[in-house]
Design an enzyme around this catalytic site. Structure first.
Site, PDB file in Angstrom:
ATOM      1  N   TYR A  21      42.589  39.104  55.486  1.00  0.00           N
ATOM      2  CA  TYR A  21      41.887  39.690  54.332  1.00  0.00           C
ATOM      3  C   TYR A  21      40.506  40.098  54.693  1.00  0.00           C
ATOM      4  O   TYR A  21      39.768  39.079  55.275  1.00  0.00           O
ATOM      5  CB  TYR A  21      41.672  38.439  53.277  1.00  0.00           C
ATOM      6  CG  TYR A  21      43.105  37.914  52.864  1.00  0.00           C
ATOM      7  CD1 TYR A  21      43.485  38.055  51.510  1.00  0.00           C
ATOM      8  CD2 TYR A  21      43.701  36.943  53.639  1.00  0.00           C
ATOM      9  CE1 TYR A  21      44.652  37.000  50.946  1.00  0.00           C
ATOM     10  CE2 TYR A  21      44.479  36.266  53.258  1.00  0.00           C
ATOM     11  CZ  TYR A  21      45.167  36.420  51.853  1.00  0.00           C
ATOM     12  OH  TYR A  21      46.169  35.505  51.556  1.00  0.00           O
ATOM     13  N   HIS A  37      45.808  36.092  42.068  1.00  0.00           N
ATOM     14  CA  HIS A  37      44.479  35.415  41.979  1.00  0.00           C
ATOM     15  C   HIS A  37      43.365  36.657  41.670  1.00  0.00           C
ATOM     16  O   HIS A  37      43.400  37.754  42.076  1.00  0.00           O
ATOM     17  CB  HIS A  37      44.056  34.923  43.084  1.00  0.00           C
ATOM     18  CG  HIS A  37      45.052  33.622  43.452  1.00  0.00           C
ATOM     19  ND1 HIS A  37      45.423  33.287  44.754  1.00  0.00           N
ATOM     20  CD2 HIS A  37      45.798  32.742  42.734  1.00  0.00           C
ATOM     21  CE1 HIS A  37      46.475  32.632  44.752  1.00  0.00           C
ATOM     22  NE2 HIS A  37      46.673  32.140  43.470  1.00  0.00           N
TER      23      HIS A  37
END
Length: 174
Positions: free
Chosen positions: A125, A56
């Site tokens: 993240y 992505h």
């Protein structure tokens, strides 16, 4: 904390210090003076073994990321999609786990994905920009042009990742 530059310019591996005692441990994950990159928000994901998330990238609001595994183990993969880069279309892989205390710094302009190698894997993240659903682009995880050896033939995929376009098609959207 120690910073190691990787083969593709801009990618960095961060080796954290871990402080253990009878209560458990404390681990440093990020220091702004190391990377000089502001991170606006954090996201956490939980994955079962053999879940593959990616590849992505956001095309409008590019994101730098720091990937840290707080529980479990992943094969983390990035693809350089910076158009003027000498390594455009090349990938890099790294193993991250709660045991090796490494984090992966990914600058803006890279597609990102990972494969969970253990059950109950939790990934943190750090992101330099907010999610922009309208500018998300996915690339087929096993695209032959990328040549990533994931070590698995039938991972658990989301519908979005199952239907992701090839690198040749996706790169025109970036």
């Amino acid at each position: 904390m120690k910073l190691k530059n990787l083969k593709i310019k801009g990618l960095k591996l961060i080796k954290s210090k871990i402080y253990r005692d009878r209560r458990g441990f404390l681990r440093e994950v990020y220091k702004s003076k190391l990377l000089n990159e502001p991170f606006l928000f954090d996201v956490m994901s939980y994955s079962k073994k053999n879940v593959l998330r990616g590849m992505h990238i956001q095309t409008q609001k590019l994101q730098a990321k720091i990937i840290t595994v707080t529980h479990g183990k992943i094969l983390d993969v990035v693809v350089d999609l910076r158009k003027n880069s000498k390594t455009f279309g090349k990938h890099h892989k790294v193993i991250l786990s709660d045991k090796n205390c490494k984090s992966f710094f990914i600058p803006k302009g890279f597609a990102h994905g990972f494969l969970s190698l253990e059950k109950d894997t939790i990934v943190l993240y750090g992101c330099s920009n907010y999610r922009d659903k309208n500018s998300e682009v996915s690339i087929k995880w096993n695209d032959k042009d990328l040549g990533v050896n994931w070590g698995i033939k039938n991972p658990i995929l989301s519908k979005k990742d199952k239907n992701a376009p090839s690198f040749k098609i996706a790169k025109d959207k970036i």
